[in-house]
Design an enzyme around this catalytic site. Structure first.
Site, PDB file in Angstrom:
ATOM      1  N   GLU A 147       0.270   1.826  -8.203  1.00  0.00           N
ATOM      2  CA  GLU A 147       1.384   1.683  -9.149  1.00  0.00           C
ATOM      3  C   GLU A 147       1.249   0.452 -10.049  1.00  0.00           C
ATOM      4  O   GLU A 147       1.598   0.513 -11.226  1.00  0.00           O
ATOM      5  CB  GLU A 147       2.720   1.633  -8.397  1.00  0.00           C
ATOM      6  CG  GLU A 147       3.087   2.961  -7.757  1.00  0.00           C
ATOM      7  CD  GLU A 147       4.500   2.978  -7.198  1.00  0.00           C
ATOM      8  OE1 GLU A 147       5.456   2.696  -7.937  1.00  0.00           O
ATOM      9  OE2 GLU A 147       4.657   3.269  -5.995  1.00  0.00           O
ATOM     10  N   HIS A 207     -14.362   8.252  13.662  1.00  0.00           N
ATOM     11  CA  HIS A 207     -14.590   9.601  14.184  1.00  0.00           C
ATOM     12  C   HIS A 207     -14.758  10.619  13.070  1.00  0.00           C
ATOM     13  O   HIS A 207     -14.747  11.815  13.318  1.00  0.00           O
ATOM     14  CB  HIS A 207     -13.430  10.004  15.112  1.00  0.00           C
ATOM     15  CG  HIS A 207     -13.317   9.090  16.294  1.00  0.00           C
ATOM     16  ND1 HIS A 207     -13.951   9.314  17.491  1.00  0.00           N
ATOM     17  CD2 HIS A 207     -12.677   7.905  16.439  1.00  0.00           C
ATOM     18  CE1 HIS A 207     -13.697   8.325  18.334  1.00  0.00           C
ATOM     19  NE2 HIS A 207     -12.919   7.452  17.708  1.00  0.00           N
ATOM     20  N   LYS A 262      10.088  12.887 -12.100  1.00  0.00           N
ATOM     21  CA  LYS A 262      11.525  12.871 -11.748  1.00  0.00           C
ATOM     22  C   LYS A 262      12.336  13.595 -12.828  1.00  0.00           C
ATOM     23  O   LYS A 262      13.235  14.381 -12.511  1.00  0.00           O
ATOM     24  CB  LYS A 262      12.025  11.434 -11.579  1.00  0.00           C
ATOM     25  CG  LYS A 262      11.522  10.777 -10.299  1.00  0.00           C
ATOM     26  CD  LYS A 262      12.114   9.387 -10.087  1.00  0.00           C
ATOM     27  CE  LYS A 262      11.607   8.785  -8.796  1.00  0.00           C
ATOM     28  NZ  LYS A 262      12.098   7.459  -8.499  1.00  0.00           N
TER      29      LYS A 262
HETATM   30  C1  F6R Z   1       8.848   2.316  -8.478  1.00  0.00           C
HETATM   31  C2  F6R Z   1       8.404   2.715  -7.156  1.00  0.00           C
HETATM   32  C3  F6R Z   1       8.523   4.157  -6.770  1.00  0.00           C
HETATM   33  C4  F6R Z   1       9.946   4.435  -6.243  1.00  0.00           C
HETATM   34  C5  F6R Z   1      10.082   5.907  -5.815  1.00  0.00           C
HETATM   35  C6  F6R Z   1      11.430   6.213  -5.170  1.00  0.00           C
HETATM   36  O1  F6R Z   1       8.791   0.917  -8.619  1.00  0.00           O
HETATM   37  O2  F6R Z   1       7.942   1.916  -6.404  1.00  0.00           O
HETATM   38  O3  F6R Z   1       7.554   4.429  -5.796  1.00  0.00           O
HETATM   39  O4  F6R Z   1      10.228   3.588  -5.164  1.00  0.00           O
HETATM   40  O5  F6R Z   1       9.907   6.730  -6.918  1.00  0.00           O
HETATM   41  O6  F6R Z   1      12.486   5.736  -5.936  1.00  0.00           O
HETATM   42  P1  F6R Z   1      13.615   4.871  -5.229  1.00  0.00           P
HETATM   43  O7  F6R Z   1      12.911   3.716  -4.623  1.00  0.00           O
HETATM   44  O8  F6R Z   1      14.544   4.456  -6.325  1.00  0.00           O
HETATM   45  O9  F6R Z   1      14.262   5.763  -4.225  1.00  0.00           O
END
Ligand code: F6R
Length: 336
Positions: free
Chosen positions: A208, A224, A313
């Site tokens: 990320e 293994h 998302k």
């Molecule tokens: C963004 C990040 C992502 C979010 C993931 C879930 O900085 O690290 O991996 O953590 O998309 O979102 P949240 O944490 O808001 O539930």
């Protein structure tokens, strides 16, 4: 600038994090099992607490999907983490955990998770806003341990040790690794399975923050299978970074030595600090986070932007999963 965040802010965030559960009332609980639910930068707090909670005496599951494990019931402690509070996989499990009567604790900075927890009178730790979820790890991690301590589940004495040693950790060796591996198409991390959560964290942070492909494998399991891949011609161009414990037992020390020889060069080490499991885990996390920040800086990458995660998302929003969950809660007569 970016590096200032990890070096200075980490300590401040850890100190603040230790206060976040102060006013929260949580009755003691002896669960039959524990489920940590959350995705990405939030869910990793569950993996890390699982690494350190070696004394809780009950099975711990980390659930990263829409479905709650089948065994979760009224004897389960369900810790639900979402920094934004709007992650649909996590919210789906939250509603299911509520229906099954699990003992729920929510950790979030806002969104539906905060709203629904307040509406249902579920204890919720409210995190400071304005951070990237993955940057808020100290808040998430110490909120989880703070809640568990309040309920009488596990011992977190290593917190003090970690706080004391944090400013003394020399990050120059990590800078040197970043400089050596910056041009590699892929980074591989190997470490003992007791650091399973750390391996996942460092891999995700490289993905990320530095926008690099990374992979992580556990010892002894990789002895293994994965080692065989080096038999034919080796991969001298691909670096391998070992997460190493200063107090490792004889077997693991021997496995690391053998594996390094098999890899055949281009290997690096990141070492634990401290003697408690909490200090060891969090000192590795700190250095792994720093490695990802440093790689982003050297490679000229905008570490904050995560267009693809946001894109997925947004695409999924069209399916109205969260709105459907909300209706379900309302139809259960649970709204205000
Ligand atoms: C963004 C990040 C992502 C979010 C993931 C879930 O900085 O690290 O991996 O953590 O998309 O979102 P949240 O944490 O808001 O539930």
């Amino acid at each position: 600038m970016v590096l200032t965040i990890v070096v200075i802010d980490y300590k401040r965030m850890c100190e603040e994090a230790l206060q976040l559960t102060d006013g929260l009332e949580l009755a003691p609980f002896k669960p039959h099992n524990i489920v940590f639910a959350g995705m990405g930068g939030s869910g990793i707090s569950g993996d890390l607490v699982k690494d350190i909670a070696t004394d809780v005496g009950v099975p711990i599951g980390v659930s990263k999907d829409y479905t709650l494990p089948p065994y979760a019931d009224s004897e389960t402690l369900f810790v639900c983490t979402s920094y934004s509070g709007n992650t649909e996989e996590t919210l789906t499990q939250f509603v299911e955990a509520y229906k099954r009567g699990c003992r729920i604790v929510a950790i979030t900075s806002g969104g539906k998770l905060l709203e629904w927890s307040q509406r249902l009178n579920i204890p919720v730790v409210k995190l400071p806003t304005g951070y990237l979820p993955r940057d808020s790890l100290p808040y998430l991690f110490f909120s989880v341990t703070g809640c568990m301590e309040k309920m009488g589940i596990g011992n977190y004495d290593g917190t003090r040790e970690f706080m004391e040693l944090l400013p003394t950790i020399d990050l120059q060796p990590v800078n040197n690794i970043a400089d050596s591996v910056k041009g590699s198409p892929i980074l591989t991390f190997y470490g003992p399975s007791k650091f399973s959560g750390v391996l996942k964290r460092v891999k995700s942070q490289i993905n990320e923050n530095a926008k690099m492909i990374a992979r992580a494998e556990e010892l002894p399991e990789l002895n293994h299978n994965e080692v065989v891949a080096y038999e034919v011609h080796g991969y001298p161009e691909l670096p391998v970074i070992f997460l190493q414990d200063r107090d490792e037992g004889r077997e693991m020390t021997e496995r690391v030595r053998f594996t390094r020889k098999t890899v055949g060069g281009n290997t690096y080490d990141i070492w634990t600090h401290g003697s408690s499991i909490l200090a060891k885990v969090m000192s590795l996390v700190y250095q792994g986070d720093h490695l990802s920040f440093k790689l982003a800086e050297i490679r000229g990458i905008n570490r904050e932007q995560i267009k693809t995660i946001d894109g997925i998302k947004n695409e999924l929003e069209r399916l109205n999963t969260v709105a459907t969950l909300e209706k379900e809660l309302e139809s259960m007569n649970l709204s205000s």
